[in-house]
Design an enzyme around this catalytic site. Sequence first.
Site, PDB file in Angstrom:
ATOM      1  N   HIS A  99      -2.427   4.770  -8.954  1.00  0.00           N
ATOM      2  CA  HIS A  99      -2.580   3.664  -8.003  1.00  0.00           C
ATOM      3  C   HIS A  99      -2.474   2.277  -8.653  1.00  0.00           C
ATOM      4  O   HIS A  99      -2.419   1.272  -7.934  1.00  0.00           O
ATOM      5  CB  HIS A  99      -3.900   3.811  -7.227  1.00  0.00           C
ATOM      6  N   ASP A 122      -7.978   5.477   0.947  1.00  0.00           N
ATOM      7  CA  ASP A 122      -8.394   5.886  -0.402  1.00  0.00           C
ATOM      8  C   ASP A 122      -9.842   6.381  -0.371  1.00  0.00           C
ATOM      9  O   ASP A 122     -10.666   5.867   0.392  1.00  0.00           O
ATOM     10  CB  ASP A 122      -8.302   4.632  -1.315  1.00  0.00           C
ATOM     11  N   HIS A 124     -11.588   5.826  -2.854  1.00  0.00           N
ATOM     12  CA  HIS A 124     -12.160   4.754  -3.679  1.00  0.00           C
ATOM     13  C   HIS A 124     -11.762   3.407  -3.081  1.00  0.00           C
ATOM     14  O   HIS A 124     -10.954   3.352  -2.152  1.00  0.00           O
ATOM     15  CB  HIS A 124     -11.611   4.874  -5.106  1.00  0.00           C
ATOM     16  N   ASP A 126     -10.909   0.774  -5.388  1.00  0.00           N
ATOM     17  CA  ASP A 126     -10.089   0.150  -6.446  1.00  0.00           C
ATOM     18  C   ASP A 126     -10.351  -1.348  -6.544  1.00  0.00           C
ATOM     19  O   ASP A 126      -9.454  -2.168  -6.731  1.00  0.00           O
ATOM     20  CB  ASP A 126      -8.607   0.491  -6.249  1.00  0.00           C
ATOM     21  N   HIS A 139      -6.089   2.034 -12.651  1.00  0.00           N
ATOM     22  CA  HIS A 139      -5.919   2.348 -11.225  1.00  0.00           C
ATOM     23  C   HIS A 139      -7.170   2.002 -10.404  1.00  0.00           C
ATOM     24  O   HIS A 139      -7.094   1.981  -9.185  1.00  0.00           O
ATOM     25  CB  HIS A 139      -5.473   3.807 -10.997  1.00  0.00           C
ATOM     26  N   ASP A 226      -3.461   6.451  -0.997  1.00  0.00           N
ATOM     27  CA  ASP A 226      -3.880   7.252  -2.153  1.00  0.00           C
ATOM     28  C   ASP A 226      -4.171   8.650  -1.618  1.00  0.00           C
ATOM     29  O   ASP A 226      -5.029   8.818  -0.738  1.00  0.00           O
ATOM     30  CB  ASP A 226      -5.132   6.591  -2.755  1.00  0.00           C
ATOM     31  N   ASP A 228      -5.845  10.938  -2.664  1.00  0.00           N
ATOM     32  CA  ASP A 228      -7.234  11.409  -2.795  1.00  0.00           C
ATOM     33  C   ASP A 228      -8.115  10.985  -1.618  1.00  0.00           C
ATOM     34  O   ASP A 228      -9.286  11.368  -1.542  1.00  0.00           O
ATOM     35  CB  ASP A 228      -7.847  11.045  -4.150  1.00  0.00           C
ATOM     36  N   GLU A 271      -0.930   8.852  -6.540  1.00  0.00           N
ATOM     37  CA  GLU A 271      -1.950   9.762  -7.097  1.00  0.00           C
ATOM     38  C   GLU A 271      -1.706  11.237  -6.805  1.00  0.00           C
ATOM     39  O   GLU A 271      -2.603  12.060  -6.946  1.00  0.00           O
ATOM     40  CB  GLU A 271      -3.379   9.352  -6.658  1.00  0.00           C
TER      41      GLU A 271
HETATM   42  N1  LIG Z   1      -6.886   5.024  -7.637  1.00  0.00           N
HETATM   43  C1  LIG Z   1      -7.905   5.781  -7.986  1.00  0.00           C
HETATM   44  N2  LIG Z   1      -7.848   7.076  -7.855  1.00  0.00           N
HETATM   45  N3  LIG Z   1      -8.990   5.171  -8.466  1.00  0.00           N
HETATM   46  C2  LIG Z   1     -10.160   5.818  -8.944  1.00  0.00           C
HETATM   47  C3  LIG Z   1     -11.145   4.814  -9.457  1.00  0.00           C
HETATM   48  C4  LIG Z   1     -12.422   5.445  -9.928  1.00  0.00           C
HETATM   49  C5  LIG Z   1     -13.479   4.465 -10.428  1.00  0.00           C
HETATM   50  N4  LIG Z   1     -13.956   3.643  -9.369  1.00  0.00           N
HETATM   51  C6  LIG Z   1     -12.934   3.625 -11.588  1.00  0.00           C
HETATM   52  O1  LIG Z   1     -12.916   2.425 -11.521  1.00  0.00           O
HETATM   53  O2  LIG Z   1     -12.495   4.145 -12.573  1.00  0.00           O
HETATM   54 MN   LIG Z   2      -6.747   4.447  -5.315  1.00  0.00          MN
HETATM   55 MN   LIG Z   3      -8.548   7.079  -5.050  1.00  0.00          MN
END
Ligand SMILES: NC(=[NH2+])NCCC[C@H](N)C(=O)O
Ligand SMILES: [Mn+2]
Ligand SMILES: [Mn+2]
Length: 299
Positions: A99, A122, A124, A126, A139, A226, A228, A271
């Site tokens: 990402h 997502d 998350h 990000d 990411h 994303d 996920d 992702e």
């Molecule tokens: N694009 C993603 N899958 N991001 C996951 C981020 C996970 C976590 N918040 C980090 O800063 O590492």
């Molecule tokens: Mn993401």
């Molecule tokens: Mn994510």
Amino acid sequence: MVQQSISIIRVPFGLGAGRPGSENGPDSMMKFGLVKKLEGLGYDVRADYNIRLPEGIKSPPGSKMKHIEEVLAIAALLGEAVYESVEDGHIPLVLGGDHSIAMGSLAGLNRHYSNMGVIWVDAHSDLNTELTSPSGNMHGISLAVGLGLSHIKLKQIAEGAVPLKAENCVIIGARDLDRDEKAMIRSSGMTCYTMHEIDRLGIEKVVQEALRIAGNGTDGVHLSFDIDSVDPIEAPGTGTPVRGGLSYREAHLLLELMSESGRITSADFVEVNPLLDRNNQTSKLAVEFIGSLFGSRIL
Ligand SMILES: NC(=[NH2+])NCCC[C@H](N)C(=O)O
Ligand SMILES: [Mn+2]
Ligand SMILES: [Mn+2]
């Protein structure tokens, strides 16, 4: 979607994630029939961009954020490609990669659109910065970069790119937020529909609201998807899976509603990690989802 020709931009880059494999995402989605699917929906499809890291770019070891130079080099090249394709009248469809590449999409699109909305689907948010990131993985900071919250600015990636306005940004599907990300969401003025709101309101209402917010007064809406965001039962092939995600049907409906709205002007699908997948289930699912965004229907 408003235009009839799609420019697929492959970004086989995974160094922004904590584990390898997402660099194989674009080839895998292509292999499972993406072009045929989009052509079958009536689009003119070109897939002439493949964004690769130039030789000799390597971050010095020991810095907190990992592979920052590589991420920025890819972002600059992707920004160019996205800008060029949108100026040529195509819909940019960016295939990641992890990402972190969204920084490039956002920067390039920002040169074309003067006031762009973003829908970030997502698990998350990000929204870490180099100061708050618990992992050092790039990411995890890409939306923060888009909003101008990081030391890394969109304008270093693409000349003239301005930060997104938080009031035009919406996150959907969040369920794993770091402490500082929560504070960022609250103070920034953006909208975040976590899984809790999706459970309570239903995905249809959430998506309609998101489209209204991201579409309000904007001249383009970018979808950054994303994989996920989707429950790991359906999408196991991803580097940072989190249980309790969008169901198969919720994800399809979200994309069908976005398609119906005619408001989405570009998209990232990121992702997908074929190394972690089970029988290519996640790559095939991503191809299906992209189909729904571009008008594929059950009947
Ligand atoms: N694009 C993603 N899958 N991001 C996951 C981020 C996970 C976590 N918040 C980090 O800063 O590492
Ligand atoms: Mn993401
Ligand atoms: Mn994510």
